[in-house]
Write a protein that holds these residues in place. Sequence first.
Motif, short mmCIF file in Angstrom:
data_model
loop_
_atom_site.label_atom_id
_atom_site.label_comp_id
_atom_site.label_asym_id
_atom_site.label_seq_id
_atom_site.Cartn_x
_atom_site.Cartn_y
_atom_site.Cartn_z
N PRO A 172 0.80 -1.24 0.00
CA PRO A 172 0.00 0.00 0.00
C PRO A 172 0.83 1.28 0.00
O PRO A 172 0.38 2.30 -0.52
CB PRO A 172 -0.83 -0.11 1.29
N VAL A 173 2.05 1.22 0.55
CA VAL A 173 2.90 2.42 0.56
C VAL A 173 3.30 2.78 -0.87
O VAL A 173 3.33 3.96 -1.25
CB VAL A 173 4.14 2.20 1.44
N PHE A 174 3.61 1.77 -1.67
CA PHE A 174 3.98 2.05 -3.06
C PHE A 174 2.77 2.48 -3.89
O PHE A 174 2.90 3.26 -4.84
CB PHE A 174 4.68 0.84 -3.67
N SER A 175 1.59 1.99 -3.52
CA SER A 175 0.38 2.50 -4.16
C SER A 175 0.23 3.99 -3.86
O SER A 175 -0.07 4.80 -4.74
CB SER A 175 -0.85 1.74 -3.64
N LEU A 200 2.65 6.04 -3.08
CA LEU A 200 3.71 6.78 -3.75
C LEU A 200 3.36 7.03 -5.22
O LEU A 200 3.64 8.11 -5.76
CB LEU A 200 5.04 6.01 -3.63
N LYS A 201 2.75 6.04 -5.87
CA LYS A 201 2.31 6.25 -7.26
C LYS A 201 1.26 7.35 -7.32
O LYS A 201 1.30 8.20 -8.22
CB LYS A 201 1.74 4.95 -7.83
N LEU A 202 0.35 7.35 -6.36
CA LEU A 202 -0.69 8.38 -6.34
C LEU A 202 -0.10 9.75 -6.03
O LEU A 202 -0.52 10.77 -6.61
CB LEU A 202 -1.76 8.02 -5.30
N ALA A 203 0.88 9.80 -5.13
CA ALA A 203 1.51 11.07 -4.78
C ALA A 203 2.23 11.67 -5.99
O ALA A 203 2.25 12.90 -6.17
CB ALA A 203 2.49 10.88 -3.63
N GLN A 204 2.80 10.82 -6.82
CA GLN A 204 3.48 11.33 -8.01
C GLN A 204 2.50 11.90 -9.03
O GLN A 204 2.89 12.72 -9.87
CB GLN A 204 4.35 10.22 -8.63
N ARG A 264 -0.51 8.96 1.17
CA ARG A 264 -0.42 9.82 -0.01
C ARG A 264 -0.29 11.28 0.40
O ARG A 264 0.55 12.02 -0.14
CB ARG A 264 -1.67 9.62 -0.87
N ARG A 265 -1.09 11.70 1.38
CA ARG A 265 -1.05 13.09 1.83
C ARG A 265 0.30 13.43 2.47
O ARG A 265 0.89 14.48 2.21
CB ARG A 265 -2.18 13.33 2.83
N VAL A 266 0.83 12.52 3.30
CA VAL A 266 2.10 12.77 3.98
C VAL A 266 3.25 12.79 2.98
O VAL A 266 4.16 13.61 3.08
CB VAL A 266 2.34 11.72 5.09
N LEU A 267 3.22 11.90 2.00
CA LEU A 267 4.26 11.91 0.96
C LEU A 267 4.22 13.21 0.17
O LEU A 267 5.27 13.81 -0.12
CB LEU A 267 4.06 10.71 0.03
N ARG A 268 3.02 13.64 -0.16
CA ARG A 268 2.88 14.90 -0.90
C ARG A 268 3.41 16.07 -0.06
O ARG A 268 4.11 16.95 -0.57
CB ARG A 268 1.42 15.12 -1.26
N GLU A 269 3.12 16.03 1.24
CA GLU A 269 3.63 17.08 2.13
C GLU A 269 5.15 17.06 2.19
O GLU A 269 5.81 18.11 2.11
CB GLU A 269 3.05 16.88 3.54
#
Length: 726
Positions: free
Chosen positions: A429-432, A434-438, A584-589
Amino acid sequence: MEVSFEKEIQQLRLGAGETFHGEGILAITKGLLESGVSYIGGYQGAPVSHLLDVMVQARELVAELGVHVEACSNEASAAAMLGASIHYPLRGAVTWKSIVGTNVAADALANLASPGVTGGVLMVIGEDYGEGASVVQERTHAYAMKSGLLLFDPRPDLQNMVDMVKHAFRASEASNMPAMMELRIRACHMRGSFVCSSNRKPVISTLKPLAEPADFDYGRLAHPPSTFLHEKLKTEQRIPAARNYILANQLNELRGGRHAGIGIIVQGGVSNALLRALQDFGVADAFGDSEVPLLILNVTYPLVHDQIAAFAADKDAVLVVEEGSPEYIEHEIASVLRRHGLATALHGKDMLPAVGELNPEAMLHGLAQFFARHLPAIDVQPVRSQLEATATRRQQLAVQLGQSEWPAVPAAALPARPPGFCTGCPERPVFSALKLAQRDVGPVHVAADIGCHSFATFEPFSLGHSILGYGMSLASRAGVSPVMRRRTVAIMGDGGFWHNGLLTGVQSALFNGDDAVLLIFKNGYTSATGTQDIISTPGKANKAMAVDKTASLTATDRTIEDTLAGIGVKWLRTVHSYRVSTMRRVLREALTTDFKGLKVIVAEGECQLERQRRIRPWLEALVARGERAVRVKYGVDEDVCNGDHACMRLSGCPTLTLKDNPDPLKVDPVATVNDGCVGCGLCGENAHAATLCPSFYRAEVVRNPRWHERAVDALRSVALRVLRPA
């Protein structure tokens, strides 16, 4: 609940005259105990993981013998353990995986080999080379040559392997040289038997400790000017002593044959493959008897020059069967023949494959060429015809598949099936996310790492631009970050964090003020090597006290977060791995924040394999007692699924698959969740985070339901029958 090695431990208790049956690596472990080792350490990794795993669990046995066992933080700390044998007559053994582990241990090995050892030491190296390898294709041999280490490469036979373990300790003591033993994947996992000896209690042990430390001796330090003398000792005393021991104890095997005009010199580890290939020419049998003279090198460094010269002296030609490149052994043998004034023709890589595993088929071409040139009495045509027929069949199949040549895997014959995450793995799910964050911030450079998470380099994620070493992802992006418009992301597991990442990555990034993002997977174990415990593994007390057996236990340990905060990480977030929207939100942040410096995201989710080992016995016990037990399962409503399969491209879960569309008016197959589902909830999380179709549903499979649940189910069944159209 950890993997149990109870049966293997019982095998280690066998006494003199009893017969051991089992795997090669376990036989090596038994050989260590029969040799009277005082201490055992190492770092896990295929194909030698079992050695350390079994020893760690065999606490009662090792306590009886007085053997100290230590699971080391990396290969360097394992090699450093061997320093105990520099001054003291302690026999010690350590183990690690392959050339990558030896690279990490190189500093300690050089400083160990310089003064030499008093007690015998043995390093058991899982030589992960060939078709089943999971690491870079290099060999340990270079380290033995450069540092002056004995290198054993035993013929794959359990009795021979155990005998070589015992000889390795004796040869180490006789020559003061540390010893290595390389074991290929096939040798570690082959099964066989040998006659045991009794386990030996070490002379110096935890039961019989040393009374006083050794007297100070500057000459035993790897420090100038002592190192200048050590170099001379290696060449003038230690290597000659090792050769004398090898020759006196006949460690290398000579097998005669009626074709005395030629000979083959072969590494012990590939000798079984050679004998199998010789059978195709009718010059060997299944019992290891060969009509061609063989010199089987159970010790590949140092070579006994007089033995090599004597073997080659009366022969017209010698073939060296050596796996991999460079051809260290062949080069040394060429020097031996030249220095002894022998005109014997020498062949090796001019006839055999330069790289790759030397399986029997790979040897056949070279053997046919060697025999045709130097032993025409052997009819090589049947073998050549067999090889040509095989090549023709492969080419015909390639043409049928529309390929110009034979592919490594025929695409049309077999579906693509790269390695992947386990069902329910908390890393997927983390890589999912990360794909969404990109999608939000744009493509980013991803520095991957060794570990389970490296499976994200395969589809459907295809994330990871480089893999430079275990725990080195953050360090590997240091040259990339300054020239990237967007921030880079480094991926690291908790095993890699403790192995190397804390110092080579985090400390360096903080020291240099690097502006980067580090994503750490905290699943509680070193999972890729067999879920061994690490310093941040939830304690047994926490496991026992857990009220909800189905919950992840990684939150019970804050060691990683406390360590990061303690060395100065200011931007730190811990996110539950399965919360795709939150991740996704934290990666984007992290990728867009104005904060300049290292930003660390800890993805927290227990390894699914360990979780299942923990909860399944608990659920089975509930059912056996007649108590209520619930298992969560996810599914897809086939009437709602539109067949675009976006859920699969974002997940890659092996239980999320396809089936024929029940609607005859629709062509595309629909998604379905098979019975392997472990109820992690990723499919639903992805559907929510990526705004996919609402076709996923959550169900609870209840065993031993309560009376009111039975009543509600009965009412529902009646209502469904009434509402269902006739």
